[in-house]
Design an enzyme around this catalytic site. Structure first.
Site, PDB file in Angstrom:
ATOM      1  CB  CYS A   2      11.901  -5.172  -8.891  1.00  0.00           C
ATOM      2  SG  CYS A   2      10.206  -5.332  -9.458  1.00  0.00           S
ATOM      3  NE  ARG A  27      15.308  -1.368  -5.060  1.00  0.00           N
ATOM      4  CZ  ARG A  27      15.443  -0.051  -5.195  1.00  0.00           C
ATOM      5  NH1 ARG A  27      16.126   0.616  -4.302  1.00  0.00           N
ATOM      6  NH2 ARG A  27      14.926   0.590  -6.211  1.00  0.00           N
ATOM      7  CD1 TRP A  75       5.862  -4.679  -4.006  1.00  0.00           C
ATOM      8  CD2 TRP A  75       5.295  -3.647  -5.901  1.00  0.00           C
ATOM      9  NE1 TRP A  75       4.715  -3.957  -3.768  1.00  0.00           N
ATOM     10  CE2 TRP A  75       4.344  -3.316  -4.905  1.00  0.00           C
ATOM     11  CE3 TRP A  75       5.127  -3.111  -7.181  1.00  0.00           C
ATOM     12  CZ2 TRP A  75       3.248  -2.471  -5.161  1.00  0.00           C
ATOM     13  CZ3 TRP A  75       4.050  -2.279  -7.424  1.00  0.00           C
ATOM     14  CH2 TRP A  75       3.121  -1.971  -6.414  1.00  0.00           C
ATOM     15  CG  ASN A 101      12.912  -1.651 -10.495  1.00  0.00           C
ATOM     16  OD1 ASN A 101      11.686  -1.612 -10.442  1.00  0.00           O
ATOM     17  ND2 ASN A 101      13.687  -0.975  -9.680  1.00  0.00           N
ATOM     18  N   GLY A 102      10.669  -1.772 -13.228  1.00  0.00           N
ATOM     19  CA  GLY A 102       9.961  -0.705 -13.940  1.00  0.00           C
ATOM     20  C   GLY A 102       8.778  -1.250 -14.712  1.00  0.00           C
ATOM     21  CD  GLU A 482       4.175   8.978   9.063  1.00  0.00           C
ATOM     22  OE1 GLU A 482       3.529   9.146   8.017  1.00  0.00           O
ATOM     23  OE2 GLU A 482       5.103   8.150   9.139  1.00  0.00           O
ATOM     24  CE  LYS A 486       5.144   4.527   9.070  1.00  0.00           C
ATOM     25  NZ  LYS A 486       5.402   5.700   8.316  1.00  0.00           N
ATOM     26  CD  GLU A 489       3.749   2.083   6.108  1.00  0.00           C
ATOM     27  OE1 GLU A 489       4.062   1.793   4.960  1.00  0.00           O
ATOM     28  OE2 GLU A 489       4.194   3.088   6.701  1.00  0.00           O
ATOM     29  CG  HIS A 505     -17.495  18.628   9.995  1.00  0.00           C
ATOM     30  ND1 HIS A 505     -18.454  19.597   9.866  1.00  0.00           N
ATOM     31  CD2 HIS A 505     -16.532  19.153  10.806  1.00  0.00           C
ATOM     32  CE1 HIS A 505     -18.083  20.682  10.540  1.00  0.00           C
ATOM     33  NE2 HIS A 505     -16.918  20.432  11.127  1.00  0.00           N
ATOM     34  CE  LYS A 604      12.468   2.729   3.148  1.00  0.00           C
ATOM     35  NZ  LYS A 604      11.641   3.309   4.216  1.00  0.00           N
TER      36      LYS A 604
END
Ligand code: M6R
Length: 609
Positions: A2, A27, A75, A101-102, A482, A486, A489, A505, A604
């Site tokens: 947040c 954020r 968030w 926030n938390g 990566e 990308k 997301e 496999h 973020k």
């Protein structure tokens, strides 16, 4: 996660808070809210969705006038995304309002206790519980009530509280989630990060864990939750407004992808001594002896930073010949790790605030490891909680999808590897050669960026496909991971990355007619093996998109699409080969009509476990 912003001063709070929220929106962005104190008391507005929705609501309400206020962009952790769960939360009995926030871990038992004392809750959040607890303990002194309440809670928090009965005071505190106090001329701005502060002042203090700040128009006091005075350390914020503006780019992600050459030059500036064939890392000098004698290195991180750390593992073993392991911080922290003498732990993080990475770092440090940080945000918690470190210096990264930080992390890990290698087994000549090659990497990235239109056209041809594979070997196995991260997301396309040989496999069963399979097939150590893997995909109908080395025209015989990148040493290649993958993800997201910079469900900086 947040974003918090709060203001006290002579100016009107509402526009300052809204501007701050917009800067912090990356954020977290599922809902937002704001409260201002005016002569009539607390005025509060909340709304689901983006800050723009909150702005609209405030306009309909005629706006709030007042020179003190708090605001939040959320968030969700506890409770779904709804207006009632949005912050600020309040305790009407005491006239207290709070942004947080938390996560308050013992919120359930506290809620029960407060319900027994007659409090009625309107939301499902842990934050409302904390607001009520502060209210319950309020006895005319907001600072004392906040300190007393925080002594009762477990978990992580950054908070700012205000109270109708003390209209000239904000009280802020932190444990585990970042919070800064910007010190202006007769005004103060509290915020989760400097981007919401720099428009007002460049003087700030970063609160430490368990610190409380009581801020009024006349000044501020910092103390602990046990009310012991703390002497604040004022720092200078080194962030230009220009760095956090979009400029001519449609999205921060694209801006940051295109900033990579300049960012990398900045990462390397003054750190590569071509003449002497040496890497100069001021942050590590005091520990050079311990590092040279290190017996084992553990790299730990999450997400994109983990992929960079995996490349670091290859580099450190290959160049410095030190046994390494790379671990998800979230796993490492809970698996009772063995830390032997001579172990160095390296925490890799853009934000320097990722909760799991921080906890893994603490776990290793408490067991005797020497702790290094590879961090972008100056003064962040990881930067402060390590014995030494190297900053990325890539500038603020706003796009939720990490791009330039990845390249910066790989560059710093390359330099750390060379710093150690040169003091162990690497000859001055070999080191000088590698330094010279590294200095060319930004130009090579520029050449890849010039292929942007071509990469968009390739992406267009496959954008309707819902399953993609990304395959690579050696140094480019983490690059494949990566590329897949990308794509998923920001475009919400299912993508998997893996070592190219692993495909046989099991995952090969997924390959059907036309499935896009991206191969990092540059001319590296295992080129021939990669070509074999390409053949295996092709013969099952997969469509190969090859990231190949300039001049390799033969690869067109096996790949439907070829994106050529400049030739680069294998160990440095991820910094170049990742760029087309970033651009594929970017274009796929745009073509599918998604909000590139604010992908669904993400934030973020992940400051909760
Ligand atoms: O701030 P950090 O580098 O510690 O963040 C770690 C991850 O949360 C981050 O890299 C995440 O995976 C990004 N969204 C990837 O683009």
């Amino acid at each position: 996660m947040c974003g918090i912003v709060a203001y006290i001063g002579a100016g009107q709070a509402q526009p300052i808070l809204i501007e701050g929220l917009k800067r912090l929106e990356y954020r977290g962005y599922d809902s937002a809210g704001l409260a201002v104190l005016d002569d009539a008391g607390l005025r509060l507005a909340r709304s689901v969705g983006r800050v723009a929705n909150l702005e609209e609501k405030l306009e309909k309400l005629g706006g709030f006038r007042g020179t003190i206020g708090v605001a939040h962009t959320r968030w969700a952790t506890h409770g779904g995304v709804s207006e009632t769960n949005a912050h600020p939360h309040r305790d009407d009995r005491a006239g207290i309002c709070l942004v947080h926030n938390g996560i308050i871990e013992n919120y359930a038992s506290l809620r029960k206790y407060l319900e027994e004392r007659g409090h009625r809750f309107t939301s499902e959040t842990d934050t409302e519980v904390l607001a009520m607890l502060i209210g319950e303990l309020y006895d005319g002194d907001l600072e004392a009530a906040v300190q007393a309440a925080l002594r009762e809670v477990t978990g992580a928090y950054a908070i700012v509280a205000m109270c109708e009965r003390e209209p000239d005071v904000l009280v802020a505190a932190r444990k585990g989630s970042p919070l800064m106090l910007g010190i202006g001329n007769g005004e103060y701005v509290l915020a989760s990060d400097p981007s919401a502060i720099v428009a007002h002042t460049t003087q700030a203090i970063a609160l430490d864990d368990y610190n409380v700040a009581r801020v009024s128009r006349d000044g501020f006091r910092t103390s602990t939750v046990d009310n012991i005075d703390v002497t604040p350390r004022v720092m200078q914020l080194e962030l230009d407004l220009e760095q956090i503006e979009l400029g001519d780019f449609p999205h921060y992600m694209l801006k940051e992808i295109f900033e990579q050459p300049a960012a990398l030059r900045n990462t390397m500036r003054g750190r590569l001594d071509t003449k002497e064939g040496k890497v100069v890392l001021g942050g590590l000098n005091s520990l050079a002896k311990e590092l040279v004698r290190a017996r084992k290195i553990i790299l730990t991180a999450q997400g994109t930073a983990l992929h960079a750390a995996m490349i670091g593992e290859y580099l450190l073993e290959d160049l410095a010949k030190i046994p390494c392991e790379c671990e998800y911080a979230s796993e490492f922290r809970y698996r009772n790790p063995i830390i032997e003498e001579g172990t160095v732990v390296v925490a890799v993080s853009q934000s320097g605030e990722t909760a799991d990475t921080l906890a893994a770092l603490h776990e290793a440090r408490d067991r005797g490891a020497l702790a290094l940080g590879v961090v972008n945000v100056v003064g962040s918690t990881i930067a402060r909680d390590t014995d030494a470190g190297v900053y990325l210096r890539v500038g603020p990264e706003i796009g939720v999808a990490s791009t330039k930080a990845f390249v910066g992390q790989v560059a710093v890990l390359t330099m750390i590897s060379m710093f150690m290698a040169r003091r162990r087994f690497m000859s001055p000549e070999a080191s000088a050669r590698m330094i010279a090659e590294m200095e060319q990497v930004p130009d090579k990235i520029e050449r890849v960026l010039s292929l942007n239109d071509e990469i968009r056209r390739v992406t267009e041809r496959y954008v309707e496909r819902n399953n993609w594979l990304f395959l690579g070997r050696g140094y480019n196995y983490p690059t494949a991971l990566e590329g897949a991260l990308k794509l998923k997301e920001i475009s919400y396309i299912h993508a998997e990355g893996m070592p190219a040989a692993e495909m046989k496999h099991g995952p090969i069963a997924l390959i059907d007619d036309g499935m896009p399979v991206v191969f990092i097939a540059n001319k590296g150590n295992q080129y021939d093996k990669v070509i074999n893997n390409i053949e295996e995909v092709r013969s099952r109908g997969g469509h190969v998109i090859a990231i190949a080395t300039e001049g390799d025209e033969q690869i067109r015989e096996v790949a439907q699409e070829v994106i050529h990148v400049p030739e680069v040493a294998d160990s440095l290649s991820p910094m170049v080969t990742v760029v087309p993958l970033q651009l594929i993800a970017y274009h796929a997201a745009v073509l599918r009509g998604h909000d590139v910079d604010k992908p669904r469900n993400l934030a973020k900086s992940v400051t909760v476990e």
